[in-house]
Enzyme design. Structure first.
Site, short mmCIF file in Angstrom:
data_model
loop_
_atom_site.label_atom_id
_atom_site.label_comp_id
_atom_site.label_asym_id
_atom_site.label_seq_id
_atom_site.Cartn_x
_atom_site.Cartn_y
_atom_site.Cartn_z
N ALA A 1 35.87 46.23 42.82
CA ALA A 1 36.84 46.27 41.72
C ALA A 1 38.25 46.20 42.30
CB ALA A 1 36.67 47.54 40.91
N LYS A 2 39.09 45.38 41.69
CA LYS A 2 40.49 45.31 42.10
C LYS A 2 41.24 46.35 41.28
CE LYS A 2 44.11 41.90 43.16
NZ LYS A 2 44.12 42.07 44.61
N ALA A 3 41.16 47.58 41.73
CA ALA A 3 41.71 48.72 41.02
C ALA A 3 42.92 49.28 41.75
CB ALA A 3 40.65 49.80 40.85
#
Length: 312
Positions: A157-159
Protein backbone atom coordinates in the site's frame (compact mmCIF):
# COMPACT_ATOMS: atom_id res chain seq x y z
CA UNK A 1 12.64 27.68 -1.71
CA UNK A 2 8.98 28.49 -2.33
CA UNK A 3 6.72 25.57 -3.23
CA UNK A 4 5.70 25.71 -6.92
CA UNK A 5 1.97 25.98 -6.30
CA UNK A 6 -0.69 25.93 -8.99
CA UNK A 7 -4.08 27.65 -9.11
CA UNK A 8 -6.57 24.79 -8.73
CA UNK A 9 -6.93 21.60 -6.70
CA UNK A 10 -9.60 18.93 -7.18
CA UNK A 11 -11.49 18.11 -3.97
CA UNK A 12 -14.21 15.46 -3.96
CA UNK A 13 -15.57 16.44 -7.36
CA UNK A 14 -15.06 20.21 -7.22
CA UNK A 15 -12.18 22.54 -8.01
CA UNK A 16 -11.04 24.83 -5.21
CA UNK A 17 -8.28 27.46 -5.13
CA UNK A 18 -4.88 26.24 -3.92
CA UNK A 19 -5.00 28.41 -0.78
CA UNK A 20 -8.38 26.96 0.24
CA UNK A 21 -7.14 23.36 0.37
CA UNK A 22 -6.78 23.21 4.16
CA UNK A 23 -7.62 20.69 6.88
CA UNK A 24 -8.30 20.87 10.63
CA UNK A 25 -5.46 20.16 13.05
CA UNK A 26 -7.63 17.43 14.63
CA UNK A 27 -7.94 15.54 11.35
CA UNK A 28 -7.17 11.86 11.89
CA UNK A 29 -4.44 11.92 9.25
CA UNK A 30 -2.48 14.58 11.17
CA UNK A 31 -2.23 12.38 14.25
CA UNK A 32 -2.00 8.90 12.77
CA UNK A 33 -0.82 9.19 9.16
CA UNK A 34 -4.05 7.67 7.85
CA UNK A 35 -3.80 8.44 4.15
CA UNK A 36 -3.08 6.76 0.84
CA UNK A 37 -1.73 8.56 -2.17
CA UNK A 38 -0.14 8.28 -5.59
CA UNK A 39 2.67 10.01 -7.44
CA UNK A 40 2.11 10.31 -11.20
CA UNK A 41 3.98 12.24 -13.89
CA UNK A 42 2.59 14.10 -16.85
CA UNK A 43 5.01 14.73 -19.71
CA UNK A 44 5.05 17.25 -22.52
CA UNK A 45 4.75 15.64 -25.95
CA UNK A 46 4.28 16.96 -29.47
CA UNK A 47 0.60 15.98 -29.19
CA UNK A 48 0.14 17.78 -25.88
CA UNK A 49 0.53 16.76 -22.25
CA UNK A 50 0.25 13.03 -21.55
CA UNK A 51 0.13 11.14 -18.25
CA UNK A 52 2.35 8.10 -17.85
CA UNK A 53 0.56 4.90 -16.81
CA UNK A 54 -2.47 6.67 -15.37
CA UNK A 55 -4.75 3.57 -15.11
CA UNK A 56 -2.01 1.57 -13.37
CA UNK A 57 -1.42 4.32 -10.84
CA UNK A 58 -5.12 4.68 -10.12
CA UNK A 59 -5.45 0.91 -9.77
CA UNK A 60 -2.71 0.99 -7.12
CA UNK A 61 -4.44 3.94 -5.46
CA UNK A 62 -7.64 1.90 -5.27
CA UNK A 63 -5.69 -1.11 -3.94
CA UNK A 64 -4.09 1.00 -1.21
CA UNK A 65 -7.47 2.35 -0.14
CA UNK A 66 -8.96 -1.14 -0.09
CA UNK A 67 -6.20 -2.44 2.16
CA UNK A 68 -6.90 0.38 4.63
CA UNK A 69 -10.69 0.04 4.25
CA UNK A 70 -11.18 3.53 2.89
CA UNK A 71 -14.07 4.35 0.55
CA UNK A 72 -12.80 6.60 -2.23
CA UNK A 73 -14.11 7.72 -5.64
CA UNK A 74 -14.11 5.09 -8.39
CA UNK A 75 -11.29 4.67 -10.90
CA UNK A 76 -13.03 6.52 -13.75
CA UNK A 77 -13.66 9.53 -11.52
CA UNK A 78 -10.05 9.57 -10.33
CA UNK A 79 -8.61 9.25 -13.84
CA UNK A 80 -10.82 12.11 -15.04
CA UNK A 81 -9.79 14.21 -12.05
CA UNK A 82 -6.10 13.69 -12.82
CA UNK A 83 -6.54 14.79 -16.43
CA UNK A 84 -8.77 17.70 -15.46
CA UNK A 85 -6.44 19.10 -12.81
CA UNK A 86 -3.59 19.23 -15.34
CA UNK A 87 -5.83 20.86 -17.94
CA UNK A 88 -7.39 23.33 -15.50
CA UNK A 89 -3.92 24.45 -14.38
CA UNK A 90 -2.71 24.62 -18.01
CA UNK A 91 0.36 22.47 -17.40
CA UNK A 92 2.36 20.76 -20.13
CA UNK A 93 4.50 18.74 -17.72
CA UNK A 94 3.92 18.23 -14.01
CA UNK A 95 3.71 15.86 -11.07
CA UNK A 96 0.22 14.72 -10.01
CA UNK A 97 -0.67 13.74 -6.44
CA UNK A 98 -4.03 12.05 -5.75
CA UNK A 99 -4.48 11.65 -2.00
CA UNK A 100 -7.24 10.32 0.23
CA UNK A 101 -7.12 10.76 3.98
CA UNK A 102 -9.13 10.41 7.16
CA UNK A 103 -10.36 13.86 8.12
CA UNK A 104 -11.91 15.57 11.15
CA UNK A 105 -13.78 12.92 13.11
CA UNK A 106 -12.80 10.92 16.18
CA UNK A 107 -9.55 11.39 18.15
CA UNK A 108 -8.72 7.71 18.74
CA UNK A 109 -6.65 5.31 16.66
CA UNK A 110 -9.77 3.64 15.22
CA UNK A 111 -10.30 5.51 11.92
CA UNK A 112 -13.76 4.18 11.07
CA UNK A 113 -15.71 7.27 12.16
CA UNK A 114 -13.40 9.81 10.53
CA UNK A 115 -14.62 10.91 7.08
CA UNK A 116 -12.48 10.26 4.02
CA UNK A 117 -11.57 13.23 1.83
CA UNK A 118 -9.95 12.98 -1.59
CA UNK A 119 -7.86 15.59 -3.36
CA UNK A 120 -5.87 15.71 -6.60
CA UNK A 121 -3.02 18.22 -6.80
CA UNK A 122 -0.49 18.95 -9.51
CA UNK A 123 2.64 21.05 -9.58
CA UNK A 124 5.86 21.37 -11.56
CA UNK A 125 8.58 19.09 -10.19
CA UNK A 126 11.87 18.57 -11.96
CA UNK A 127 14.48 15.86 -11.45
CA UNK A 128 13.91 14.45 -7.94
CA UNK A 129 17.61 13.93 -7.22
CA UNK A 130 18.72 16.90 -9.29
CA UNK A 131 19.67 17.41 -12.94
CA UNK A 132 23.30 16.61 -12.20
CA UNK A 133 22.30 13.42 -10.42
CA UNK A 134 20.25 12.37 -13.42
CA UNK A 135 23.28 12.59 -15.70
CA UNK A 136 26.31 12.02 -13.46
CA UNK A 137 24.81 9.81 -10.78
CA UNK A 138 24.30 10.21 -7.04
CA UNK A 139 26.16 9.03 -3.96
CA UNK A 140 24.13 6.65 -1.79
CA UNK A 141 24.58 4.73 1.44
CA UNK A 142 23.12 1.61 2.99
CA UNK A 143 21.01 2.90 5.86
CA UNK A 144 21.05 1.67 9.43
CA UNK A 145 17.25 1.84 9.23
CA UNK A 146 15.69 -1.24 7.65
CA UNK A 147 12.41 -1.78 5.86
CA UNK A 148 9.68 -3.58 7.83
CA UNK A 149 8.89 -7.25 8.11
CA UNK A 150 5.99 -8.13 5.75
CA UNK A 151 3.59 -8.73 8.65
CA UNK A 152 4.13 -5.36 10.33
CA UNK A 153 2.45 -2.98 7.89
CA UNK A 154 1.59 -3.45 4.20
CA UNK A 155 4.43 -2.27 1.99
CA UNK A 156 2.22 -2.93 -1.03
CA UNK A 157 0.00 0.00 0.00
CA UNK A 158 1.25 3.48 -0.84
CA UNK A 159 0.25 4.88 2.53
CA UNK A 160 1.47 8.06 4.17
CA UNK A 161 2.47 6.34 7.41
CA UNK A 162 4.83 4.03 5.53
CA UNK A 163 6.95 7.02 4.59
CA UNK A 164 8.00 7.72 8.17
CA UNK A 165 10.52 4.96 7.57
CA UNK A 166 11.60 6.64 4.34
CA UNK A 167 12.06 9.94 6.17
CA UNK A 168 14.48 8.33 8.63
CA UNK A 169 16.40 6.82 5.72
CA UNK A 170 16.63 10.14 3.91
CA UNK A 171 17.52 12.20 7.00
CA UNK A 172 20.32 9.81 7.94
CA UNK A 173 21.70 9.82 4.39
CA UNK A 174 21.76 13.61 4.19
CA UNK A 175 23.28 13.95 7.67
CA UNK A 176 26.16 11.76 6.51
CA UNK A 177 26.72 13.55 3.21
CA UNK A 178 24.84 11.26 0.81
CA UNK A 179 22.10 12.13 -1.65
CA UNK A 180 20.04 8.98 -1.07
CA UNK A 181 19.72 5.90 1.11
CA UNK A 182 19.30 2.21 0.35
CA UNK A 183 17.28 0.10 2.76
CA UNK A 184 17.71 -3.56 3.59
CA UNK A 185 14.79 -5.74 4.58
CA UNK A 186 14.59 -7.50 7.97
CA UNK A 187 16.47 -10.47 6.51
CA UNK A 188 19.40 -8.30 5.44
CA UNK A 189 18.61 -8.35 1.72
CA UNK A 190 18.39 -5.25 -0.48
CA UNK A 191 14.89 -3.78 -0.51
CA UNK A 192 14.61 -0.26 -2.00
CA UNK A 193 15.58 3.38 -1.58
CA UNK A 194 13.89 5.89 0.73
CA UNK A 195 11.11 6.43 -1.80
CA UNK A 196 12.08 4.60 -4.98
CA UNK A 197 12.98 1.15 -6.28
CA UNK A 198 16.50 0.03 -7.09
CA UNK A 199 18.14 -1.99 -9.90
CA UNK A 200 21.59 -3.48 -10.36
CA UNK A 201 23.46 -4.51 -13.49
CA UNK A 202 26.02 -7.30 -13.48
CA UNK A 203 27.66 -8.67 -16.66
CA UNK A 204 24.97 -7.02 -18.80
CA UNK A 205 22.03 -8.51 -16.89
CA UNK A 206 19.50 -6.25 -15.22
CA UNK A 207 18.80 -7.44 -11.67
CA UNK A 208 15.85 -6.36 -9.52
CA UNK A 209 15.27 -7.36 -5.91
CA UNK A 210 12.56 -10.03 -5.84
CA UNK A 211 9.16 -9.05 -4.47
CA UNK A 212 9.29 -9.95 -0.78
CA UNK A 213 6.72 -7.76 0.96
CA UNK A 214 9.24 -5.13 2.11
CA UNK A 215 8.93 -2.60 -0.71
CA UNK A 216 6.34 -0.85 -2.84
CA UNK A 217 5.53 -2.47 -6.17
CA UNK A 218 6.65 0.40 -8.35
CA UNK A 219 4.81 1.31 -11.55
CA UNK A 220 8.07 2.64 -13.01
CA UNK A 221 9.88 -0.49 -11.79
CA UNK A 222 7.44 -2.57 -13.81
CA UNK A 223 7.93 -0.31 -16.84
CA UNK A 224 11.73 -0.60 -16.65
CA UNK A 225 11.51 -4.38 -16.50
CA UNK A 226 9.34 -4.35 -19.63
CA UNK A 227 11.52 -1.83 -21.47
CA UNK A 228 14.58 -3.95 -20.72
CA UNK A 229 12.89 -6.95 -22.32
CA UNK A 230 11.86 -4.79 -25.29
CA UNK A 231 15.50 -3.77 -25.75
CA UNK A 232 16.81 -7.33 -25.46
CA UNK A 233 18.48 -6.76 -22.09
CA UNK A 234 18.51 -9.92 -19.94
CA UNK A 235 16.39 -9.49 -16.81
CA UNK A 236 16.46 -11.34 -13.52
CA UNK A 237 14.47 -10.82 -10.31
CA UNK A 238 16.24 -12.37 -7.35
CA UNK A 239 17.26 -11.97 -3.73
CA UNK A 240 20.02 -9.36 -3.60
CA UNK A 241 22.51 -9.48 -0.71
CA UNK A 242 24.09 -6.20 0.38
CA UNK A 243 27.51 -7.02 -1.01
CA UNK A 244 26.10 -7.24 -4.53
CA UNK A 245 25.67 -3.46 -4.38
CA UNK A 246 29.44 -3.05 -4.04
CA UNK A 247 30.39 -5.36 -6.89
CA UNK A 248 27.65 -4.38 -9.34
CA UNK A 249 28.73 -2.90 -12.67
CA UNK A 250 25.85 -0.42 -12.50
CA UNK A 251 23.18 0.61 -9.99
CA UNK A 252 20.25 2.96 -10.50
CA UNK A 253 17.13 4.15 -8.73
CA UNK A 254 13.77 4.34 -10.47
CA UNK A 255 10.38 5.73 -9.61
CA UNK A 256 7.82 8.31 -10.65
CA UNK A 257 9.79 11.10 -8.96
CA UNK A 258 13.29 9.65 -9.47
CA UNK A 259 12.55 8.42 -13.03
CA UNK A 260 15.88 6.69 -13.90
CA UNK A 261 18.73 8.04 -11.77
CA UNK A 262 22.18 6.37 -11.78
CA UNK A 263 24.11 5.69 -8.57
CA UNK A 264 27.84 6.44 -8.78
CA UNK A 265 28.90 5.28 -5.32
CA UNK A 266 27.54 3.31 -2.37
CA UNK A 267 29.09 3.69 1.08
CA UNK A 268 31.89 5.57 -0.71
CA UNK A 269 32.66 2.52 -2.85
CA UNK A 270 32.61 3.49 -6.53
CA UNK A 271 29.99 1.71 -8.62
CA UNK A 272 31.55 0.53 -11.89
CA UNK A 273 33.66 3.36 -13.24
CA UNK A 274 31.76 6.00 -11.28
CA UNK A 275 29.65 7.18 -14.21
CA UNK A 276 26.36 6.13 -15.79
CA UNK A 277 26.79 2.67 -17.26
CA UNK A 278 25.67 1.56 -20.73
CA UNK A 279 22.61 -0.42 -19.61
CA UNK A 280 21.39 2.40 -17.40
CA UNK A 281 21.98 4.85 -20.25
CA UNK A 282 19.97 2.74 -22.71
CA UNK A 283 17.08 2.40 -20.28
CA UNK A 284 17.10 6.06 -19.31
CA UNK A 285 17.23 7.16 -22.96
CA UNK A 286 14.41 4.80 -23.92
CA UNK A 287 12.25 5.77 -20.95
CA UNK A 288 12.45 9.48 -21.76
CA UNK A 289 12.00 8.86 -25.48
CA UNK A 290 8.73 7.04 -24.77
CA UNK A 291 7.28 9.43 -22.18
CA UNK A 292 8.11 12.47 -24.32
CA UNK A 293 6.57 10.91 -27.41
CA UNK A 294 9.81 10.66 -29.41
CA UNK A 295 9.33 6.94 -30.12
CA UNK A 296 6.13 4.87 -30.41
CA UNK A 297 4.37 4.08 -27.14
CA UNK A 298 3.95 0.42 -28.02
CA UNK A 299 2.44 -0.49 -24.65
CA UNK A 300 -0.15 2.29 -24.70
CA UNK A 301 1.07 3.77 -21.43
CA UNK A 302 0.52 7.46 -22.25
CA UNK A 303 -2.91 8.96 -21.54
CA UNK A 304 -3.51 12.30 -23.30
CA UNK A 305 -4.73 15.08 -21.06
CA UNK A 306 -6.85 16.52 -23.86
CA UNK A 307 -9.26 13.62 -23.28
CA UNK A 308 -10.51 15.47 -20.19
CA UNK A 309 -14.16 16.15 -21.04
CA UNK A 310 -15.46 19.66 -20.60
CA UNK A 311 -12.08 21.18 -19.70
CA UNK A 312 -10.25 21.70 -22.99
Amino acid sequence: MAFPQTAWIWHDGEFIPWEDATIHVMSHVVHYGSCVFEGIRCYSTASGPAIFRLPEHIRRFQDSAKIYRMDIPDSATMEDACREVVARNEKEACYIRPISFRGYGTPGVNPADSPVETYVICWEWGAYLGKEGMSRGVDACVSTWMRPHPDTYPAMAKAGGNYLNGQLLKLEAHANGYAEAIALGPGGLVSEGSGQNIFLVRDGTLIAPAIDGTFLLGITRDAILQYARDLGIPVREQAVPREMLYVADEVFFCGTAAEVTPVRSIDRITVGNGAMGPVTQRLQDHFFAVVRGDVPDVHGWLTPVKAAAGVL
